[in-house]
Design an enzyme around this catalytic site. Structure first.
Site, PDB file in Angstrom:
ATOM      1  N   PRO A 155       0.821  -1.209   0.000  1.00  0.00           N
ATOM      2  CG  PRO A 155       0.105  -0.918   2.208  1.00  0.00           C
ATOM      3  CD  PRO A 155       0.884  -1.850   1.319  1.00  0.00           C
ATOM      4  CB  CYS A 190       2.106  30.403 -18.749  1.00  0.00           C
ATOM      5  SG  CYS A 190       3.017  31.537 -17.726  1.00  0.00           S
ATOM      6  CE1 TYR A 195       1.905   6.990  -6.189  1.00  0.00           C
ATOM      7  CE2 TYR A 195      -0.231   6.933  -5.133  1.00  0.00           C
ATOM      8  CZ  TYR A 195       0.901   6.293  -5.580  1.00  0.00           C
ATOM      9  OH  TYR A 195       1.018   4.935  -5.391  1.00  0.00           O
TER      10      TYR A 195
HETATM   11  N1  LLP Z   1       2.640  -1.633  -6.076  1.00  0.00           N
HETATM   12  C1  LLP Z   1       2.839  -1.372  -7.375  1.00  0.00           C
HETATM   13  C2  LLP Z   1       3.505  -2.373  -8.204  1.00  0.00           C
HETATM   14  C3  LLP Z   1       2.383  -0.163  -7.921  1.00  0.00           C
HETATM   15  O1  LLP Z   1       2.572   0.087  -9.215  1.00  0.00           O
HETATM   16  C4  LLP Z   1       1.718   0.784  -7.100  1.00  0.00           C
HETATM   17  C5  LLP Z   1       1.242   2.052  -7.628  1.00  0.00           C
HETATM   18  C6  LLP Z   1       1.558   0.476  -5.734  1.00  0.00           C
HETATM   19  C7  LLP Z   1       2.025  -0.748  -5.260  1.00  0.00           C
HETATM   20  C8  LLP Z   1       0.901   1.407  -4.761  1.00  0.00           C
HETATM   21  O2  LLP Z   1      -0.423   1.657  -5.083  1.00  0.00           O
HETATM   22  P1  LLP Z   1      -1.328   2.489  -4.050  1.00  0.00           P
HETATM   23  O3  LLP Z   1      -1.510   1.633  -2.822  1.00  0.00           O
HETATM   24  O4  LLP Z   1      -0.623   3.747  -3.730  1.00  0.00           O
HETATM   25  O5  LLP Z   1      -2.587   2.717  -4.773  1.00  0.00           O
HETATM   26  N2  LLP Z   1       0.147   8.770  -9.521  1.00  0.00           N
HETATM   27  C9  LLP Z   1      -1.145   8.107  -9.406  1.00  0.00           C
HETATM   28  C10 LLP Z   1      -1.030   6.737  -8.782  1.00  0.00           C
HETATM   29  C11 LLP Z   1      -0.072   5.806  -9.487  1.00  0.00           C
HETATM   30  C12 LLP Z   1       0.039   4.456  -8.833  1.00  0.00           C
HETATM   31  C13 LLP Z   1       1.118   3.665  -9.467  1.00  0.00           C
HETATM   32  N3  LLP Z   1       1.383   2.399  -8.863  1.00  0.00           N
HETATM   33  C14 LLP Z   1      -2.102   9.006  -8.636  1.00  0.00           C
HETATM   34  O6  LLP Z   1      -1.699  10.110  -8.244  1.00  0.00           O
HETATM   35  O7  LLP Z   1      -3.253   8.666  -8.450  1.00  0.00           O
END
Ligand code: LLP
Length: 421
Positions: free
Chosen positions: A276, A346, A375
């Site tokens: 997570p 801009c 993020y």
């Molecule tokens: N494991 C892997 C292999 C991943 O690619 C990701 C996220 C995570 C874990 C963690 O996921 P989470 O628990 O945070 O949902 N920039 C985007 C989110 C990109 C997520 C990419 N991978 C945003 O701001 O929503």
């Protein structure tokens, strides 16, 4: 639950008035709450108990060394996707034995560095990567512990750009070919197969896609064991969503997720890893910004703030919603009016929210974008030559700057002009 609440009419991070931090470090700045980070990590621990498990925090969501140290000291493992993230985790004191290396494009140099420094496992995503890793490990006289990331072909029903588990996505090996690829992996001299990995997407607000993917994973584990593989670990990825609005938004909690994991995977006798990011860091952070101007245009009113899309790109990139709260609590029943909240960059995409109902906030006053701990800072850039914003960590009644705002001299000093110009 988080620790950003009004006290005596002022928005606080735990026991610290955000206005005090703003006066000290200037705006914009990111502020994280240590108590919220701790709480979210602990919720996952408790949710998976008593299954053997390791919570591998997704470093990509917020990679500040202080955040990693806090979580690492609680016992967290780390999920990294580059050697840069690996080095951050190590610099924060996390042992290699608690670090998993994910990502579709690991280079041979990255593989070598992780094997030298110590690594818990590589989550391998393709046949060519598998072969490259085997060669690197063999040349070093070691065997690399691996899982294969399997793409279960389920639709995570989340934003298009952060959905990763459908067959058209670039991630993992197709589940239909998994047994054949595992058989090849087992024959490669530099690899040691230890488990199965999966990650279907981010900001999932429903457990059903997780459950259907995990059911497929359970079947696969049984089939792989029949084929003679030793499968000891299941890495379930990350992706559990968070509430981005205070009202009408209640995604499943870690405890619900944990109950489902135990029900679907509990009898497989595997160590469970989860990755997570957002759920741990997202609601543990805010971005505080000051209103520079209120601008009345023909059809609408704009609040021009000193943060911009380079500091928090999620609204511009994904159309993401972040709740906005003034640092000074509006009086009960204060009239609300729709405004567009925009940054100084801009381009029109530099818009945080359109026609958002807000109480009156005057120029010179400050507002906070909530749910900005994940993020946020990690995706920021210096577009428009705006220095990266500082990061601050609060714990109880004290705070520390955990990344200072660079000076303009530092920012310009990174470039160099060739002597032939
Ligand atoms: N494991 C892997 C292999 C991943 O690619 C990701 C996220 C995570 C874990 C963690 O996921 P989470 O628990 O945070 O949902 N920039 C985007 C989110 C990109 C997520 C990419 N991978 C945003 O701001 O929503």
């Amino acid at each position: 639950m988080d620790h950003f609440l009004y006290r005596n009419g002022q928005l606080h991070a735990e026991d610290v008035n955000l206005a005090t931090i703003a006066d000290s470090v200037g705006t914009p700045f990111y502020c994280y709450s240590a108590a919220t980070l701790t709480r979210h990590y602990t919720l996952f621990r408790e949710a998976l108990d008593p299954l053997p498990n390791l919570i591998c925090y997704a470093v990509k969501s917020n990679s500040n060394l202080a955040v990693l140290k806090l979580l690492g000291d609680l016992g967290a493992g780390m999920d990294v996707v580059s050697i840069g993230e690996y080095l951050r985790a190590r610099a924060a004191g996390v042992p290699g034995a608690r670090i998993v290396f994910s990502g579709v494009g690991k280079t041979r140099d990255e593989m070598r560095a992780a094997l030298e420094g110590g690594i818990r496992q590589f989550n391998v995503e393709s046949d060519p990567e598998m072969e490259a890793l085997s060669q690197v490990a063999e040349s070093m006289g070691v065997r690399a512990p691996i899982t294969l990331r399997v793409n279960p072909d389920v639709d995570a029903r989340t934003h298009e750009k952060i959905s990763t588990g459908r067959k058209e996505d670039k991630f993992g090996v197709p589940i239909s070919r998994a047994r054949e690829i595992y058989a090849r992996a087992a024959r490669l001299p530099g690899l040691k197969v230890i488990g199965v990995d999966m990650h279907i997407g981010s900001q999932l607000t429903d457990l059903a896609p997780f459950e259907s993917a995990y059911l497929k994973m359970a079947d696969l584990v049984r089939a792989l064991r029949q084929d003679g593989h030793v499968i000891e670990r299941l890495d379930l990825g990350g992706g559990l969503g968070i509430p981005y609005t205070r009202a009408n938004d209640a995604p499943p909690l870690p405890v619900d997720y944990g109950a489902m994991v135990k029900r679907v995977l509990g009898d497989l006798d595997c160590e469970i890893e989860i990755e997570p990011g957002r759920l741990i860091s997202g609601n543990a952070g805010v971005l505080v910004t000051e209103v520079i101007y209120r601008k009345q245009a023909e059809e609408r009113e704009f609040l021009i703030v000193d943060a911009a899309m380079n500091d928090l790109v999620r609204p511009a990139m994904y159309g993401a919603h972040h709740d906005i709260e003034p640092l000074i609590e509006p009086p009960a029943g204060a009239p609300m009016a729709p405004v567009d909240i925009v940054g100084p960059i801009c381009e029109s995409g530099d818009t945080f929210a359109k026609q958002r109902a807000l109480p009156f906030v005057a120029a010179g006053e400050r507002i906070a974008f909530r749910s900005a701990g994940a993020y946020g800072a990690v995706m920021s850039s210096e577009y428009n030559s705006r220095p990266l914003v500082p990061e601050v960590l609060v714990s109880g009644d004290h705070f520390a700057v955990i990344r200072p705002r660079p000076s303009y001299e530092q920012m310009l000093g990174r470039d160099s002009i060739p002597d032939w110009l």
